[in-house]
Design an enzyme around this catalytic site. Structure first.
Site, PDB file in Angstrom:
ATOM      1  N   PHE A  11       1.032  -1.131  -0.353  1.00  0.00           N
ATOM      2  CA  PHE A  11       0.057   0.097   0.009  1.00  0.00           C
ATOM      3  C   PHE A  11       1.109   1.173   0.116  1.00  0.00           C
ATOM      4  O   PHE A  11       0.236   2.307  -0.916  1.00  0.00           O
ATOM      5  CB  PHE A  11      -1.035   0.055   1.360  1.00  0.00           C
ATOM      6  CG  PHE A  11      -1.464   1.180   1.566  1.00  0.00           C
ATOM      7  CD1 PHE A  11      -2.126   2.108   0.720  1.00  0.00           C
ATOM      8  CD2 PHE A  11      -1.292   1.536   3.205  1.00  0.00           C
ATOM      9  CE1 PHE A  11      -2.268   3.019   1.403  1.00  0.00           C
ATOM     10  CE2 PHE A  11      -1.730   2.821   3.382  1.00  0.00           C
ATOM     11  CZ  PHE A  11      -2.440   3.403   3.115  1.00  0.00           C
ATOM     12  N   ASP A  31      10.389  -6.964  -2.600  1.00  0.00           N
ATOM     13  CA  ASP A  31       8.375  -7.698  -2.602  1.00  0.00           C
ATOM     14  C   ASP A  31       8.403  -8.815  -2.473  1.00  0.00           C
ATOM     15  O   ASP A  31       8.785  -9.613  -3.767  1.00  0.00           O
ATOM     16  CB  ASP A  31       7.563  -7.378  -2.847  1.00  0.00           C
ATOM     17  CG  ASP A  31       6.332  -6.673  -1.879  1.00  0.00           C
ATOM     18  OD1 ASP A  31       6.034  -7.917  -1.537  1.00  0.00           O
ATOM     19  OD2 ASP A  31       6.566  -5.418  -1.315  1.00  0.00           O
ATOM     20  N   THR A  35       1.456  -9.915   1.068  1.00  0.00           N
ATOM     21  CA  THR A  35       1.046  -9.110   1.076  1.00  0.00           C
ATOM     22  C   THR A  35       0.334  -8.165  -0.303  1.00  0.00           C
ATOM     23  O   THR A  35      -0.443  -6.931  -0.691  1.00  0.00           O
ATOM     24  CB  THR A  35       0.475  -8.265   2.272  1.00  0.00           C
ATOM     25  OG1 THR A  35       1.663  -7.398   3.029  1.00  0.00           O
ATOM     26  CG2 THR A  35       0.466  -8.927   3.863  1.00  0.00           C
ATOM     27  N   TYR A 148       4.472  -6.079  17.313  1.00  0.00           N
ATOM     28  CA  TYR A 148       4.658  -5.540  16.601  1.00  0.00           C
ATOM     29  C   TYR A 148       5.482  -4.769  16.634  1.00  0.00           C
ATOM     30  O   TYR A 148       7.258  -4.439  15.656  1.00  0.00           O
ATOM     31  CB  TYR A 148       3.677  -5.317  15.262  1.00  0.00           C
ATOM     32  CG  TYR A 148       3.316  -4.256  14.769  1.00  0.00           C
ATOM     33  CD1 TYR A 148       4.218  -5.005  12.977  1.00  0.00           C
ATOM     34  CD2 TYR A 148       2.654  -3.073  14.984  1.00  0.00           C
ATOM     35  CE1 TYR A 148       4.518  -3.723  12.374  1.00  0.00           C
ATOM     36  CE2 TYR A 148       2.619  -2.113  14.113  1.00  0.00           C
ATOM     37  CZ  TYR A 148       3.467  -3.107  13.149  1.00  0.00           C
ATOM     38  OH  TYR A 148       3.953  -1.510  11.658  1.00  0.00           O
ATOM     39  N   ARG A 215      -8.021   7.542  16.964  1.00  0.00           N
ATOM     40  CA  ARG A 215      -6.184   7.542  16.789  1.00  0.00           C
ATOM     41  C   ARG A 215      -5.718   8.570  15.581  1.00  0.00           C
ATOM     42  O   ARG A 215      -6.784   9.245  15.864  1.00  0.00           O
ATOM     43  CB  ARG A 215      -6.489   6.861  15.421  1.00  0.00           C
ATOM     44  CG  ARG A 215      -6.939   5.066  15.641  1.00  0.00           C
ATOM     45  CD  ARG A 215      -5.684   4.199  17.401  1.00  0.00           C
ATOM     46  NE  ARG A 215      -6.233   2.700  17.046  1.00  0.00           N
ATOM     47  CZ  ARG A 215      -6.572   2.632  18.261  1.00  0.00           C
ATOM     48  NH1 ARG A 215      -6.617   3.524  19.061  1.00  0.00           N
ATOM     49  NH2 ARG A 215      -6.931   1.741  18.453  1.00  0.00           N
ATOM     50  N   ARG A 272     -12.240  -5.134  21.387  1.00  0.00           N
ATOM     51  CA  ARG A 272     -11.178  -5.962  20.880  1.00  0.00           C
ATOM     52  C   ARG A 272     -10.266  -6.132  22.356  1.00  0.00           C
ATOM     53  O   ARG A 272      -9.673  -4.767  22.301  1.00  0.00           O
ATOM     54  CB  ARG A 272     -11.185  -5.361  19.573  1.00  0.00           C
ATOM     55  CG  ARG A 272     -12.022  -6.267  18.471  1.00  0.00           C
ATOM     56  CD  ARG A 272     -11.347  -6.752  16.885  1.00  0.00           C
ATOM     57  NE  ARG A 272     -10.693  -5.534  16.453  1.00  0.00           N
ATOM     58  CZ  ARG A 272     -10.116  -5.616  15.526  1.00  0.00           C
ATOM     59  NH1 ARG A 272     -10.728  -6.800  14.454  1.00  0.00           N
ATOM     60  NH2 ARG A 272      -9.715  -4.906  14.744  1.00  0.00           N
TER      61      ARG A 272
HETATM   62  N1  LIG Z   1      -0.444   1.349   6.874  1.00  0.00           N
HETATM   63  C1  LIG Z   1       0.069   1.962   8.014  1.00  0.00           C
HETATM   64  O1  LIG Z   1      -1.042   2.413   9.040  1.00  0.00           O
HETATM   65  C2  LIG Z   1       1.246   1.414   8.866  1.00  0.00           C
HETATM   66  C3  LIG Z   1       1.614   2.216  10.544  1.00  0.00           C
HETATM   67  C4  LIG Z   1       2.581   2.847  10.759  1.00  0.00           C
HETATM   68  C5  LIG Z   1       3.603   1.341   9.813  1.00  0.00           C
HETATM   69  N2  LIG Z   1       3.633   1.352   9.004  1.00  0.00           N
HETATM   70  C6  LIG Z   1       4.643   0.530   8.523  1.00  0.00           C
HETATM   71  O2  LIG Z   1       5.135   0.175   6.496  1.00  0.00           O
HETATM   72  C7  LIG Z   1       5.256   0.007   6.150  1.00  0.00           C
HETATM   73  C8  LIG Z   1       4.575  -0.851   4.521  1.00  0.00           C
HETATM   74  O3  LIG Z   1       3.197  -0.866   4.895  1.00  0.00           O
HETATM   75  P1  LIG Z   1       1.920  -0.418   4.260  1.00  0.00           P
HETATM   76  O4  LIG Z   1       0.805  -0.630   5.210  1.00  0.00           O
HETATM   77  O5  LIG Z   1       2.042  -0.872   3.211  1.00  0.00           O
HETATM   78  O6  LIG Z   1       1.762  -2.766   4.015  1.00  0.00           O
HETATM   79  P2  LIG Z   1       1.897  -3.740   3.231  1.00  0.00           P
HETATM   80  O7  LIG Z   1       1.505  -4.834   3.761  1.00  0.00           O
HETATM   81  O8  LIG Z   1       0.614  -3.432   1.962  1.00  0.00           O
HETATM   82  O9  LIG Z   1       2.788  -3.534   2.528  1.00  0.00           O
HETATM   83  C9  LIG Z   1       4.074  -4.610   3.334  1.00  0.00           C
HETATM   84  C10 LIG Z   1       4.747  -4.824   2.176  1.00  0.00           C
HETATM   85  O10 LIG Z   1       5.630  -5.656   2.474  1.00  0.00           O
HETATM   86  C11 LIG Z   1       5.524  -6.899   2.037  1.00  0.00           C
HETATM   87  N3  LIG Z   1       6.912  -8.069   2.343  1.00  0.00           N
HETATM   88  C12 LIG Z   1       6.110  -8.143   3.469  1.00  0.00           C
HETATM   89  N4  LIG Z   1       6.673  -9.356   4.607  1.00  0.00           N
HETATM   90  C13 LIG Z   1       7.942  -9.369   3.324  1.00  0.00           C
HETATM   91  C14 LIG Z   1       9.162  -9.872   3.235  1.00  0.00           C
HETATM   92  N5  LIG Z   1       9.852 -11.200   3.926  1.00  0.00           N
HETATM   93  N6  LIG Z   1      10.019 -10.055   2.703  1.00  0.00           N
HETATM   94  C15 LIG Z   1       9.610  -8.700   1.019  1.00  0.00           C
HETATM   95  N7  LIG Z   1       8.677  -8.593   1.507  1.00  0.00           N
HETATM   96  C16 LIG Z   1       7.841  -8.184   2.683  1.00  0.00           C
HETATM   97  C17 LIG Z   1       4.840  -7.329   1.482  1.00  0.00           C
HETATM   98  O11 LIG Z   1       4.144  -7.988   0.097  1.00  0.00           O
HETATM   99  C18 LIG Z   1       3.970  -5.908   0.914  1.00  0.00           C
HETATM  100  O12 LIG Z   1       4.211  -5.537  -0.062  1.00  0.00           O
HETATM  101  C19 LIG Z   1       5.423  -1.382   6.859  1.00  0.00           C
HETATM  102  O13 LIG Z   1       6.599  -1.371   7.202  1.00  0.00           O
HETATM  103  C20 LIG Z   1       4.168  -0.953   8.310  1.00  0.00           C
HETATM  104  O14 LIG Z   1       4.901  -1.781   9.434  1.00  0.00           O
HETATM  105  C21 LIG Z   1       2.203   1.487   8.136  1.00  0.00           C
END
Ligand SMILES: NC(=O)c1ccc[n+]([C@@H]2O[C@H](COP(=O)([O-])OP(=O)(O)OC[C@H]3O[C@@H](n4cnc5c(N)ncnc54)[C@H](O)[C@@H]3O)[C@@H](O)[C@H]2O)c1
Length: 313
Positions: A11, A31, A35, A148, A215, A272
């Site tokens: 995302f 990637d 997910t 996490y 939030r 929850r």
């Molecule tokens: N969405 C939120 O609200 C939020 C808030 C704080 C931090 N984050 C951080 O931002 C980052 C991106 O989050 P997002 O919301 O886009 O989630 P997402 O799940 O859409 O993106 C994560 C990506 O990492 C890839 N991935 C997962 N494990 C992997 C691995 N072992 N090797 C290679 N690729 C891998 C997945 O396929 C996915 O494309 C993450 O690090 C998340 O912790 C997100």
């Protein structure tokens, strides 16, 4: 510039990749598509971006991919980010979020990459805010409730340690709850995507507990500009959020206002376990340190997200 984005099919990552391509960068993505989705990168790949389908935690090819890419900056977003999975299997969570981050830091430093920007979390790292002074600034105590948040805190420690020892310059960005186009409405995370997806399908929105949980919701476009700013600023740790506290009940009201043709239905369910009651973040340090501030109001961001769900692409 040459940029390497881990988690670039996800995302936030795919929104970042599009912005990098738009400003003329050469972009490579690592990637494992666990997910993330290849379709999120269709436009970027058409414009020359390269996708390496590899697991950052286990693939032996990571060092050679990073060395061959020779990036000016690594944006590290690949993560295990399902909070409930982290509770069920903290060792797996740590293997991706801690070991995976250390492997990316080592590969970047060995490839003489000068800059590393890490996607951390403000929402999950500080813990419960209900009985503590809010908003949390970066110096608030780190008291994560779920594994996490703990794994992200540990990974931040390595980013700082690599920076302290001069191996590269690393910045950790602690995001509030990120929302916007390409967030999976069927996914586990992201109440806004889930609510908007259900509202568009004419299904009821499930509110857990009182709905007074709060939030700090930050638009993905603003998160992308924070990444770009961080790649060109001095290293540090910064909250990236709006500084505004929004309850789930208020969110429902705002979503209802977006659907003027019909009433949005709500069902109330039991609270929850393990959910933080209140949190929002002070992002003023990002103003002075990165020259960044959030440009998108929640009302605007919600409208843009609904538009993208109505006309995906
Ligand atoms: N969405 C939120 O609200 C939020 C808030 C704080 C931090 N984050 C951080 O931002 C980052 C991106 O989050 P997002 O919301 O886009 O989630 P997402 O799940 O859409 O993106 C994560 C990506 O990492 C890839 N991935 C997962 N494990 C992997 C691995 N072992 N090797 C290679 N690729 C891998 C997945 O396929 C996915 O494309 C993450 O690090 C998340 O912790 C997100």
């Amino acid at each position: 510039m040459k940029a390497l984005v881990t988690g670039g099919a996800g995302f936030i990552g795919s929104n970042l990749v599009d912005a990098l391509i738009a400003r003329g960068d050469e972009v490579e993505v690592i990637d494992d598509l666990s997910t993330g989705r290849r379709e999120n990168l269709e436009g970027a790949i058409g414009a020359g971006a390269v996708l390496h389908v590899e697991d950052i935690a286990t693939s032996e090819r990571i060092p050679e991919i990073v060395a061959a890419c020779g990036p000016d900056v690594v944006f590290h977003l690949a993560a295990q980010m399902d909070v409930r999975r982290s509770v069920a299997d903290p060792a797996f969570d740590a293997s991706v979020n801690v070991v995976g981050t250390v492997r990316m830091l080592s590969a970047a430093a060995d490839a003489s990459c000068p800059r590393f920007v890490f996607a951390s979390t403000g929402g999950a790292i500080y813990g419960e805010g209900a009985d503590r002074p809010l908003p949390f600034a970066e110096d608030a105590e780190i008291l994560p409730i779920a594994p996490y948040g703990q794994s992200k805190a540990a990974a931040e420690g390595y980013v700082a340690q690599f920076t302290r020892t001069g191996r590269l310059e690393g910045t950790s960005l602690r995001f509030g709850n990120v929302y916007g186009p390409r967030q999976d409405p069927k996914g586990e995370a992201g109440v806004i995507a889930i609510f908007l997806g259900r509202a568009l399908d004419g299904q009821a929105l499930a509110v857990f507990g009182s709905g007074e949980q709060t939030r700090d919701y930050v638009f993905v476009g603003d998160v992308v500009s924070a990444f770009l700013a961080a790649s060109e600023s001095r290293p540090g740790t910064f909250n990236i959020a709006t500084g505004e506290e929004t309850s789930v009940n208020r969110l429902v009201e705002m979503i209802d206002e977006l659907f003027d043709d019909r009433e949005v239905e709500v069902v109330h369910e039991d609270a929850r376990d393990g959910e933080v009651e209140s949190i929002y973040l002070d992002a003023s340090l990002a103003g002075s340190g990165l020259g960044w501030s959030p440009g998108t109001t929640l009302a605007d961001g919600l409208a843009r997200t609904v538009d993208s769900l109505r006309a995906p692409g």
